[in-house]
Design a protein around this motif. Sequence first.
Motif, PDB file in Angstrom:
ATOM      1  N   PHE A   1       0.834  -1.201   0.000  1.00  0.00           N
ATOM      2  CA  PHE A   1       0.000   0.000   0.000  1.00  0.00           C
ATOM      3  C   PHE A   1       0.875   1.260   0.000  1.00  0.00           C
ATOM      4  N   ASP A   2       1.999   1.188   0.699  1.00  0.00           N
ATOM      5  CA  ASP A   2       2.857   2.367   0.865  1.00  0.00           C
ATOM      6  C   ASP A   2       3.487   2.775  -0.472  1.00  0.00           C
ATOM      7  N   ARG A   3       3.261   4.038  -0.841  1.00  0.00           N
ATOM      8  CA  ARG A   3       3.694   4.491  -2.163  1.00  0.00           C
ATOM      9  C   ARG A   3       5.216   4.475  -2.302  1.00  0.00           C
ATOM     10  N   ASP A   4       5.922   4.906  -1.284  1.00  0.00           N
ATOM     11  CA  ASP A   4       7.386   4.918  -1.374  1.00  0.00           C
ATOM     12  C   ASP A   4       7.933   3.497  -1.500  1.00  0.00           C
ATOM     13  N   ALA A   5       7.359   2.597  -0.711  1.00  0.00           N
ATOM     14  CA  ALA A   5       7.802   1.203  -0.782  1.00  0.00           C
ATOM     15  C   ALA A   5       7.538   0.639  -2.176  1.00  0.00           C
ATOM     16  N   ARG A   6       6.383   0.987  -2.726  1.00  0.00           N
ATOM     17  CA  ARG A   6       6.007   0.484  -4.034  1.00  0.00           C
ATOM     18  C   ARG A   6       6.934   1.005  -5.126  1.00  0.00           C
ATOM     19  N   ASP A   7       7.314   2.274  -4.987  1.00  0.00           N
ATOM     20  CA  ASP A   7       8.163   2.890  -6.005  1.00  0.00           C
ATOM     21  C   ASP A   7       9.512   2.204  -6.138  1.00  0.00           C
ATOM     22  N   GLY A   8       9.957   1.566  -5.063  1.00  0.00           N
ATOM     23  CA  GLY A   8      11.255   0.918  -5.121  1.00  0.00           C
ATOM     24  C   GLY A   8      11.210  -0.508  -5.628  1.00  0.00           C
ATOM     25  N   MET A   9      10.034  -0.977  -6.067  1.00  0.00           N
ATOM     26  CA  MET A   9       9.897  -2.388  -6.422  1.00  0.00           C
ATOM     27  C   MET A   9       9.615  -2.594  -7.901  1.00  0.00           C
ATOM     28  N   ALA A  10      10.141  -3.688  -8.423  1.00  0.00           N
ATOM     29  CA  ALA A  10       9.936  -4.002  -9.837  1.00  0.00           C
ATOM     30  C   ALA A  10       8.738  -4.922 -10.041  1.00  0.00           C
ATOM     31  N   ALA A  11       8.369  -5.655  -9.011  1.00  0.00           N
ATOM     32  CA  ALA A  11       7.265  -6.621  -9.142  1.00  0.00           C
ATOM     33  C   ALA A  11       6.654  -6.845  -7.762  1.00  0.00           C
ATOM     34  N   PRO A  12       5.369  -7.218  -7.709  1.00  0.00           N
ATOM     35  CA  PRO A  12       4.748  -7.504  -6.411  1.00  0.00           C
ATOM     36  C   PRO A  12       5.375  -8.746  -5.767  1.00  0.00           C
ATOM     37  N   THR A  13       5.353  -8.804  -4.440  1.00  0.00           N
ATOM     38  CA  THR A  13       5.898  -9.961  -3.722  1.00  0.00           C
ATOM     39  C   THR A  13       4.910 -10.421  -2.641  1.00  0.00           C
ATOM     40  N   ARG A  14       5.117 -11.641  -2.175  1.00  0.00           N
ATOM     41  CA  ARG A  14       4.270 -12.142  -1.089  1.00  0.00           C
ATOM     42  C   ARG A  14       4.571 -11.401   0.216  1.00  0.00           C
ATOM     43  N   LEU A  15       5.834 -11.057   0.432  1.00  0.00           N
ATOM     44  CA  LEU A  15       6.203 -10.388   1.688  1.00  0.00           C
ATOM     45  C   LEU A  15       5.532  -9.031   1.836  1.00  0.00           C
ATOM     46  N   THR A  16       5.344  -8.305   0.726  1.00  0.00           N
ATOM     47  CA  THR A  16       4.743  -6.971   0.812  1.00  0.00           C
ATOM     48  C   THR A  16       3.220  -7.018   0.759  1.00  0.00           C
ATOM     49  N   MET A  17       2.629  -8.189   0.507  1.00  0.00           N
ATOM     50  CA  MET A  17       1.168  -8.332   0.550  1.00  0.00           C
ATOM     51  C   MET A  17       0.710  -8.029   1.982  1.00  0.00           C
ATOM     52  N   ASN A  18      -0.396  -7.288   2.135  1.00  0.00           N
ATOM     53  CA  ASN A  18      -0.757  -6.755   3.458  1.00  0.00           C
ATOM     54  C   ASN A  18      -1.007  -7.827   4.534  1.00  0.00           C
ATOM     55  N   CYS A  19      -1.296  -9.063   4.120  1.00  0.00           N
ATOM     56  CA  CYS A  19      -1.585 -10.143   5.079  1.00  0.00           C
ATOM     57  C   CYS A  19      -0.364 -11.014   5.373  1.00  0.00           C
ATOM     58  N   SER A  20       0.826 -10.645   4.911  1.00  0.00           N
ATOM     59  CA  SER A  20       1.970 -11.567   5.035  1.00  0.00           C
ATOM     60  C   SER A  20       2.318 -11.860   6.490  1.00  0.00           C
ATOM     61  N   GLY A  21       2.092 -10.893   7.389  1.00  0.00           N
ATOM     62  CA  GLY A  21       2.380 -11.140   8.807  1.00  0.00           C
ATOM     63  C   GLY A  21       1.461 -12.190   9.396  1.00  0.00           C
ATOM     64  N   LYS A  22       0.200 -12.139   8.991  1.00  0.00           N
ATOM     65  CA  LYS A  22      -0.753 -13.148   9.455  1.00  0.00           C
ATOM     66  C   LYS A  22      -0.335 -14.531   8.963  1.00  0.00           C
ATOM     67  N   HIS A  23       0.068 -14.600   7.709  1.00  0.00           N
ATOM     68  CA  HIS A  23       0.487 -15.891   7.156  1.00  0.00           C
ATOM     69  C   HIS A  23       1.761 -16.390   7.837  1.00  0.00           C
ATOM     70  N   ALA A  24       2.677 -15.472   8.162  1.00  0.00           N
ATOM     71  CA  ALA A  24       3.893 -15.879   8.876  1.00  0.00           C
ATOM     72  C   ALA A  24       3.530 -16.426  10.260  1.00  0.00           C
ATOM     73  N   ALA A  25       2.565 -15.778  10.914  1.00  0.00           N
ATOM     74  CA  ALA A  25       2.123 -16.268  12.230  1.00  0.00           C
ATOM     75  C   ALA A  25       1.471 -17.642  12.105  1.00  0.00           C
ATOM     76  N   PHE A  26       0.693 -17.830  11.044  1.00  0.00           N
ATOM     77  CA  PHE A  26       0.098 -19.154  10.801  1.00  0.00           C
ATOM     78  C   PHE A  26       1.213 -20.210  10.697  1.00  0.00           C
ATOM     79  N   LEU A  27       2.269 -19.869   9.975  1.00  0.00           N
ATOM     80  CA  LEU A  27       3.374 -20.819   9.773  1.00  0.00           C
ATOM     81  C   LEU A  27       4.124 -21.067  11.083  1.00  0.00           C
ATOM     82  N   MET A  28       4.238 -20.034  11.941  1.00  0.00           N
ATOM     83  CA  MET A  28       4.863 -20.226  13.253  1.00  0.00           C
ATOM     84  C   MET A  28       4.054 -21.219  14.087  1.00  0.00           C
ATOM     85  N   ALA A  29       2.734 -21.157  13.980  1.00  0.00           N
ATOM     86  CA  ALA A  29       1.890 -22.102  14.723  1.00  0.00           C
ATOM     87  C   ALA A  29       2.102 -23.517  14.206  1.00  0.00           C
ATOM     88  N   CYS A  30       2.262 -23.638  12.898  1.00  0.00           N
ATOM     89  CA  CYS A  30       2.520 -24.971  12.320  1.00  0.00           C
ATOM     90  C   CYS A  30       3.853 -25.524  12.836  1.00  0.00           C
TER      91      CYS A  30
END
Lengths: 320, 320
Positions: A115-144
């Motif tokens: 979402f952050d415009r400055d962060a976006r400007d520095g990127m060439a392609a979308p990534t899973r890490l910058t997807m807004n839910c990536s922290g939730k998914h990382a927490a899911f993986l920690m539970a696993c």
Amino acid sequence: MTDVLTVSGAVELAVIERSGMIESRHIGAAVVVGPDAATLREVGDVDALIYPRSTLKPLQALAVLRSGVDLDGEELVLATASHAGTGDHVAVVQRMLAEAGLDDSALQCPADWPFDRDARDGMAAPTRLTMNCSGKHAAFLMACAANGWPTESYLAPEHPLQQRILATVEEFTGAGVEHSGIDGCGAPVHAVTLRGLATAISRVTGPADDADASRLAAAVRAHPWAIDGPGRANTVTIEKLGLIAKLGAEGVMVMGAPDGTAVAVKVLDGSLRAATAVALHLLVTAGAVDADAAAEVEAITTEPVLGGGRPVGALRVTLP
Amino acid sequence: MTDVLTVSGAVELAVIERSGMIESRHIGAAVVVGPDAATLREVGDVDALIYPRSTLKPLQALAVLRSGVDLDGEELVLATASHAGTGDHVAVVQRMLAEAGLDDSALQCPADWPFDRDARDGMAAPTRLTMNCSGKHAAFLMACAANGWPTESYLAPEHPLQQRILATVEEFTGAGVEHSGIDGCGAPVHAVTLRGLATAISRVTGPADDADASRLAAAVRAHPWAIDGPGRANTVTIEKLGLIAKLGAEGVMVMGAPDGTAVAVKVLDGSLRAATAVALHLLVTAGAVDADAAAEVEAITTEPVLGGGRPVGALRVTLP
């Protein structure tokens, strides 16, 4: 199945005025509950089903805590965040994945631009890490990792973690789940009523009767930048008012005060532009938030109505 | 003053379905008129006032032609465009300004980022040239240059060009203007009824009884890329269906067929995501557009409902 929210169950919440004429209107439903889960005010059909979308994240984070993951601080906030994808957010998510012995290749959320415009400007392609839910998914993986559950199937409804989330949703909303779908990030999303959602948020943010919930609320109040992003609506609301505030896609907003007063809003058309103002208005009229302080937050977080670059109107909450 | 569009004057137009449950709903009003301006179908209160926003551009472009500016081809299309700000669009706007003996410093539209992502990625700051209305403003300045009118005050309601636009709006809609405001680009925007707006679009796109209108419609059909942008909703609609299609901010959409059948839609919440699908549905049910061809355009122009990157639902028009 309980009815879903319809037009006839919605009322006008807010309007957009331009040059002295109302141009657009938002309808929806909303409810305020008190510390004891008593309903203080309801607007529209608050017993109809909606998808809570990312307002479900506090309950998903609680289920992770209950799975024995010792999350706290910024990492715990990232578990409940719809984050803006700045470098600071991504660094916390990477730390969470490393603690699980994994990396971003284990994430099953789709790649997305931050979402952050400055962060976006520095990127060439979308990534899973910058997807807004990536922290939730990382927490899911920690539970696993903590429980030896499979990491490949962590989004499947029958996975032990997802079953624990379902049980947590039913416990905190006080109602059985009748319908579940797939959220934008690929995780199961459980339909709830606004009344049930507000009740759950009241239990998370109010006086402690659950140690995990208290830890979650304290972490969000200590690290507001992490749940959303600097200058963004939820972060500003938390910083300025001491509330827990959490947006959900398609026009959902929840806020909860330390005394347990909580509000849940669904804007039926799916737009979020009026959601912060409507939620704050309801908390002010319930006596849970100071009117001047709320007005300051609304002024910061509500997009202006411009003509030629100058203000020519405003978004205005039309609820009494 | 005539009433403005309210919730009670709006009906459900479309819904967003996710995983078998309706999540969001759009309400609004819409009207279809025939070649003779007879109403073929009305949905909701189509005699209430709305701001047409950029759907007013065809009438603004006509007023420029009537001011003696010999515009045609891509330049004429830019005069009626909400363009995506690509290099090709900007080049045409610069040519128009040069023909008026001016440059971009004369533009009074606010600086803005282009809609086009690639164009945006190459820019360090927003500019007036890439603002979606810059072609309209360049055409306004061409009319000033051709008539010796002042260029500093070209957006003032009392300016001769703006008076000519007002007269053109009243002539084509068949109704007096009761209220005017300031559009996002700083130009006067005149409130109209949906019935008046559809009538005006029918006169622009239908069988020629006005040489300037015929020239405008022919130019748009010859250069669909210029009115919006490659792959964007209006451009695709024009390319695939031979209609004139023009969006306006805050949920307004007009489309007109060569036979003079025209539709005008206002989505009350201001969102455009359902507007193309709703407008096409109404033209299909009026017999003016082939159902299969319209479905193809809807599939290209309507954003998908995704879960984990895969389709899990759809936007669906709910009008009969």
